[in-house]
Design an enzyme around this catalytic site. Structure first.
Site, short mmCIF file in Angstrom:
data_model
loop_
_atom_site.label_atom_id
_atom_site.label_comp_id
_atom_site.label_asym_id
_atom_site.label_seq_id
_atom_site.Cartn_x
_atom_site.Cartn_y
_atom_site.Cartn_z
N HIS A 1 -4.87 -1.69 5.51
CA HIS A 1 -6.06 -1.35 4.73
C HIS A 1 -7.16 -1.00 5.73
O HIS A 1 -8.00 -1.82 6.08
CB HIS A 1 -6.51 -2.52 3.84
N HIS B 1 -6.31 -8.29 -5.00
CA HIS B 1 -6.44 -6.88 -4.58
C HIS B 1 -6.33 -6.80 -3.06
O HIS B 1 -6.91 -7.62 -2.35
CB HIS B 1 -7.82 -6.36 -5.04
#
Length: 326
Positions: free
Chosen positions: A114, A37
């Site tokens: 991110h 992930h």
């Protein structure tokens, strides 16, 4: 040089190529495949501006408390310890990728993102390509599912990049049921790219995002997560797509506030890993079962090995043997 975490080796570097013929002839959608992930977050750039994927209040706090805010963001933005090369060697074959241009930067360069910006996408792709050149029977899923601050020219740049780096090893879009390892090996395909944007619709080497649904539980509670994973597996499409089970917990604003100095790994992931991994170990691939399973910090447990070993359950008695690894 980055130090390899303890216990991580390359025993799974060739796990796909080592599968019994019973499994290599089976549609990939029925095999258990380990994934990561936010695969690229082993490094983030604290000197770069806050990413355009962040909410307005985060950008405001980062402006007011730049150094402190970014130190906190690093602890909550990083979800992996291993580089792409190390993940590939550990057996990870699915990569969750979110990308962005840098607002105000000239040119069309694209970066992983991110919360904070990571490496250039090209550098990451070249690292994965280097692994694939040495391991001819291994196949990776590259899932480009979020795009930020990108216009049409940025998409053209990224799509051209993918074609330049991987060339004829990009698997052409076709019926999912026909995608077996035997088929991929015969065609010398090693890369399946999912492009969740209309810019990729006319490119045969890019698969649409609807071919790889990845339901998201969006919870901090491990029991709710496992219930969600069970429910979405029961609802999994019978035809036409791969499937991602996201075995991850997602921090909320109050989670970050409570665990400010600890970060995602120490405050949320580590203490809940036993529950999550118990769910993973109890799964079975095949029709109606798991396909791709993703996790944060894939090196904290024997995650890749556990997922790969699930494929043993697909072998009937008297078949050509179990999945073996060093």
């Amino acid at each position: 040089m980055k130090t390899r975490p303890a216990g991580i080796g390359d025993a799974n570097a060739d796990w796909m190529g080592s599968l019994p013929s019973t499994l290599s002839a089976m549609p990939l959608k029925h095999l258990a495949v380990p994934g990561s992930h936010d695969s690229f977050t082993y490094w983030v750039d604290v000197s770069a501006p806050i990413g355009p994927d962040q909410k307005v209040y985060v950008k405001y706090l980062a402006t007011m408390f730049s150094v402190l805010a970014k130190k906190v963001m690093v602890k909550w933005s990083m979800t992996q310890n291993l580089t792409f090369k190390e993940q590939c060697e550990a057996g990870i074959r699915y990569f969750d990728l979110r990308v962005s241009a840098k607002p105000g930067e000239p040119g069309n360069e694209i970066y992983f993102i991110h919360g904070l910006f990571g490496h250039k996408v090209r550098d990451g792709l070249l690292e994965i390509n280097s692994f694939l050149l040495k391991h001819k029977k291994e196949v990776v899923f590259l899932d480009f599912n979020h795009y930020y601050a990108m216009n049409a020219e940025h998409h053209v740049y990224l799509i051209n990049m993918l074609q330049q780096v991987f060339g004829p090893r990009l698997c052409m879009h076709r019926a999912v049921e026909g995608v077996t390892l035997d088929y991929l090996w015969d065609k010398k395909y090693q890369v399946i790219v999912f492009y969740h944007h209309q810019s990729g619709q006319s490119v045969p080497a890019l698969w649409p995002g609807n071919k790889i649904p990845a339901p998201w539980a969006n919870t901090t509670e491990p029991n709710k997560l496992t219930q969600f994973l069970d429910t979405t597996l029961k609802e999994r499409k019978k035809q036409g797509s791969f499937h991602v089970s996201q075995a991850i917990l997602t921090p909320r604003v109050n989670t970050v506030a409570k665990g400010l100095v600890w970060g995602l790994r120490n405050y949320l992931v580590e203490k809940n890993l036993p529950t999550i991994m118990s769910w993973v170990e109890a799964q079975k691939p095949g029709v109606g079962g798991v396909n791709i399973i993703t996790s944060d910090f894939v090196d904290l447990t024997d995650f890749a090995n556990i997922v790969i070993k699930l494929n043993d359950l697909l072998l009937s008695e008297g078949s050509q043997g179990k999945v073996t690894r060093a």
